[in-house]
Design a protein around this motif. Structure first.
Motif, PDB file in Angstrom:
ATOM      1  N   MET A   1       0.849  -1.187   0.000  1.00  0.00           N
ATOM      2  CA  MET A   1       0.000   0.000   0.000  1.00  0.00           C
ATOM      3  C   MET A   1       0.889   1.243   0.000  1.00  0.00           C
ATOM      4  N   VAL A   2       0.635   2.140  -0.921  1.00  0.00           N
ATOM      5  CA  VAL A   2       1.446   3.339  -1.046  1.00  0.00           C
ATOM      6  C   VAL A   2       0.662   4.529  -0.495  1.00  0.00           C
ATOM      7  N   PHE A   3       1.241   5.224   0.476  1.00  0.00           N
ATOM      8  CA  PHE A   3       0.616   6.434   1.018  1.00  0.00           C
ATOM      9  C   PHE A   3       1.690   7.241   1.734  1.00  0.00           C
ATOM     10  N   GLU A   4       1.377   8.478   2.024  1.00  0.00           N
ATOM     11  CA  GLU A   4       2.285   9.363   2.727  1.00  0.00           C
ATOM     12  C   GLU A   4       1.736   9.605   4.123  1.00  0.00           C
ATOM     13  N   PRO A   5       2.436   9.185   5.183  1.00  0.00           N
ATOM     14  CA  PRO A   5       1.931   9.437   6.533  1.00  0.00           C
ATOM     15  C   PRO A   5       1.787  10.934   6.771  1.00  0.00           C
ATOM     16  N   PRO A   6       0.736  11.368   7.430  1.00  0.00           N
ATOM     17  CA  PRO A   6       0.571  12.796   7.726  1.00  0.00           C
ATOM     18  C   PRO A   6       1.780  13.333   8.498  1.00  0.00           C
ATOM     19  N   GLN A   7       2.199  14.545   8.172  1.00  0.00           N
ATOM     20  CA  GLN A   7       3.373  15.125   8.824  1.00  0.00           C
ATOM     21  C   GLN A   7       3.167  15.323  10.316  1.00  0.00           C
ATOM     22  N   ARG A   8       1.928  15.545  10.721  1.00  0.00           N
ATOM     23  CA  ARG A   8       1.660  15.666  12.153  1.00  0.00           C
ATOM     24  C   ARG A   8       2.062  14.390  12.883  1.00  0.00           C
ATOM     25  N   LEU A   9       1.739  13.244  12.296  1.00  0.00           N
ATOM     26  CA  LEU A   9       2.093  11.962  12.888  1.00  0.00           C
ATOM     27  C   LEU A   9       3.603  11.773  12.912  1.00  0.00           C
ATOM     28  N   VAL A  10       4.263  12.097  11.820  1.00  0.00           N
ATOM     29  CA  VAL A  10       5.722  11.937  11.737  1.00  0.00           C
ATOM     30  C   VAL A  10       6.408  12.767  12.811  1.00  0.00           C
ATOM     31  N   ARG A  11       6.007  14.026  12.953  1.00  0.00           N
ATOM     32  CA  ARG A  11       6.630  14.904  13.953  1.00  0.00           C
ATOM     33  C   ARG A  11       6.366  14.406  15.363  1.00  0.00           C
ATOM     34  N   ALA A  12       5.119  14.030  15.645  1.00  0.00           N
ATOM     35  CA  ALA A  12       4.756  13.625  16.998  1.00  0.00           C
ATOM     36  C   ALA A  12       5.464  12.342  17.407  1.00  0.00           C
ATOM     37  N   LEU A  13       5.574  11.381  16.497  1.00  0.00           N
ATOM     38  CA  LEU A  13       6.275  10.137  16.826  1.00  0.00           C
ATOM     39  C   LEU A  13       7.741  10.413  17.120  1.00  0.00           C
ATOM     40  N   GLY A  14       8.353  11.298  16.344  1.00  0.00           N
ATOM     41  CA  GLY A  14       9.746  11.644  16.587  1.00  0.00           C
ATOM     42  C   GLY A  14       9.944  12.285  17.942  1.00  0.00           C
ATOM     43  N   GLU A  15       9.029  13.183  18.326  1.00  0.00           N
ATOM     44  CA  GLU A  15       9.119  13.836  19.633  1.00  0.00           C
ATOM     45  C   GLU A  15       8.957  12.839  20.772  1.00  0.00           C
ATOM     46  N   THR A  16       8.047  11.898  20.589  1.00  0.00           N
ATOM     47  CA  THR A  16       7.688  10.992  21.679  1.00  0.00           C
ATOM     48  C   THR A  16       8.662   9.832  21.827  1.00  0.00           C
ATOM     49  N   TYR A  17       9.064   9.226  20.709  1.00  0.00           N
ATOM     50  CA  TYR A  17       9.848   8.001  20.767  1.00  0.00           C
ATOM     51  C   TYR A  17      11.265   8.143  20.226  1.00  0.00           C
ATOM     52  N   GLY A  18      11.583   9.325  19.693  1.00  0.00           N
ATOM     53  CA  GLY A  18      12.890   9.519  19.074  1.00  0.00           C
ATOM     54  C   GLY A  18      12.813   9.284  17.577  1.00  0.00           C
ATOM     55  N   ASP A  19      13.641  10.000  16.842  1.00  0.00           N
ATOM     56  CA  ASP A  19      13.569   9.934  15.380  1.00  0.00           C
ATOM     57  C   ASP A  19      13.871   8.546  14.835  1.00  0.00           C
ATOM     58  N   ALA A  20      14.858   7.860  15.423  1.00  0.00           N
ATOM     59  CA  ALA A  20      15.247   6.549  14.902  1.00  0.00           C
ATOM     60  C   ALA A  20      14.109   5.538  15.042  1.00  0.00           C
ATOM     61  N   ALA A  21      13.526   5.485  16.247  1.00  0.00           N
ATOM     62  CA  ALA A  21      12.429   4.542  16.475  1.00  0.00           C
ATOM     63  C   ALA A  21      11.216   4.895  15.631  1.00  0.00           C
ATOM     64  N   ALA A  22      10.953   6.188  15.495  1.00  0.00           N
ATOM     65  CA  ALA A  22       9.811   6.618  14.694  1.00  0.00           C
ATOM     66  C   ALA A  22       9.987   6.229  13.231  1.00  0.00           C
ATOM     67  N   GLN A  23      11.169   6.471  12.695  1.00  0.00           N
ATOM     68  CA  GLN A  23      11.407   6.145  11.291  1.00  0.00           C
ATOM     69  C   GLN A  23      11.369   4.639  11.045  1.00  0.00           C
ATOM     70  N   GLU A  24      11.804   3.867  12.028  1.00  0.00           N
ATOM     71  CA  GLU A  24      11.753   2.409  11.882  1.00  0.00           C
ATOM     72  C   GLU A  24      10.308   1.939  11.752  1.00  0.00           C
ATOM     73  N   TRP A  25       9.435   2.450  12.631  1.00  0.00           N
ATOM     74  CA  TRP A  25       8.033   2.032  12.576  1.00  0.00           C
ATOM     75  C   TRP A  25       7.361   2.567  11.321  1.00  0.00           C
ATOM     76  N   LEU A  26       7.649   3.812  10.961  1.00  0.00           N
ATOM     77  CA  LEU A  26       7.050   4.381   9.756  1.00  0.00           C
ATOM     78  C   LEU A  26       7.465   3.605   8.507  1.00  0.00           C
ATOM     79  N   GLY A  27       8.685   3.065   8.514  1.00  0.00           N
ATOM     80  CA  GLY A  27       9.121   2.253   7.390  1.00  0.00           C
ATOM     81  C   GLY A  27       8.357   0.948   7.284  1.00  0.00           C
ATOM     82  N   GLN A  28       7.916   0.427   8.422  1.00  0.00           N
ATOM     83  CA  GLN A  28       7.145  -0.816   8.435  1.00  0.00           C
ATOM     84  C   GLN A  28       5.655  -0.581   8.209  1.00  0.00           C
ATOM     85  N   LEU A  29       5.219   0.674   8.357  1.00  0.00           N
ATOM     86  CA  LEU A  29       3.799   0.987   8.377  1.00  0.00           C
ATOM     87  C   LEU A  29       3.044   0.573   7.107  1.00  0.00           C
TER      88      LEU A  29
END
Length: 298
Positions: A1-29
């Motif tokens: 499935m191809v989609f672009e996660p909302p930027q609000r979600l990307v920013r909030a995940l980075g703030e909460t869990y750290g950029d590395a962990a956020a990007q790892e999950w977003l890559g699996q999303l």
């Protein structure tokens, strides 16, 4: 499935869990979403944007054409606890869970995501919010998995002194003293939404207003109301009589829901200061300034 996660979600995940962990999950999303859509037999309409701060929300349809909502969250957001709370409420004051897939995907009834209580005039919004949150305050099951208010705020309190500076130290000390006094006694142990505010209450079909997005916790009602007190804080700060309006709001909400005024005042102070410090640490300086000024009024 191809989609672009909302930027609000990307920013909030980075703030909460750290950029590395956020990007790892977003890559699996995309794969997680594809599996859930296929497994539940859904057709995707679109990604809801701006969406939530801790989950991807997809507007989807079941095979029979019924419009529903698919919510996918990382395990760190504890979606299993959200599911447990929603299933315990079983649609009473809250969105209803229709199915689950894997550890992080919930299929929910479709609400009108574009219409929250924030779309109403202030007085009407607070009245409807009070009526909604009252329904959520029920006894938890005996074997419930939820943490207590004392446990949650204990973790938060332990991080606050290090985040204080010379300007905020008096506020932090007052907030910590308020919390210590509050947790010394526990007047009730009810299932709480945990993050209740106007934007967490959406228009529905089977009921006018239903709560979404709980961060469930067990404790007293005053804790749950404390976040609601500071709703639309930017308007309060801008108002000439904002300080007196804020204090009246504490008393009005406490009286309308039979909650002790002093306990609501204490939890409102603690939660505003804690949120302000977290906002500042995340680089959201305007939010931090508003929250800490609001706390200073109390």
């Amino acid at each position: 499935m191809v989609f672009e996660p909302p930027q609000r979600l990307v920013r909030a995940l980075g703030e909460t869990y750290g950029d590395a962990a956020a990007q790892e999950w977003l890559g699996q999303l995309p794969g997680i979403a594809e599996d859930a859509v296929t497994g539940l037999g859904l057709t995707v309409e679109r990604v809801q944007a701006p969406g939530g701060r801790s989950s991807l929300v997809l507007l989807v349809r079941r095979k029979d054409g019924t419009p529903v909502t698919l919510k996918i969250a990382p395990l760190e957001a504890r979606p299993a606890l959200e599911r447990a709370a929603l299933e315990h409420w079983n649609g009473w004051g809250s969105v209803r869970v229709l199915a689950a897939f894997g550890d992080g995907a919930l299929l929910l009834e479709r609400l009108h995501s574009e219409v929250s209580l924030r779309s109403l005039p202030e007085a009407k919004a607070l009245l409807e919010a009070a009526g909604t949150v009252r329904r959520l305050w029920v006894e938890p099951a005996g074997d419930h998995p939820f943490e207590s208010v004392e446990e949650r705020t204990g973790r938060q309190a332990s991080a606050m002194p290090a985040a204080a500076d010379s300007d905020t130290e008096p506020l932090v000390e007052a907030a910590l003293a308020a919390r210590a006094q509050l947790v010394a006694t526990t007047p009730e142990l009810l299932l709480l939404h945990g993050n209740f505010r106007q934007s967490k209450v959406l228009a529905g079909e089977r009921a006018p207003w239903l709560a979404v997005g709980p961060e469930p916790v067990v404790g007293e009602r005053a804790y749950d109301l404390a976040r609601l007190v500071r709703d639309r804080v930017e308007d309060l700060i801008a108002a000439p009589a904002g300080a007196s309006v804020a204090r009246r709001r504490v008393n009005k909400l406490a009286d309308s829901l039979d909650v002790d005024r002093d306990r609501l005042h204490g939890w409102t102070l603690f939660r505003a200061v804690e949120s302000g410090l977290r906002a500042r640490a995340a680089g959201r300086h305007q939010d931090a300034e508003l929250l800490l000024e609001f706390a200073g009024w109390l």
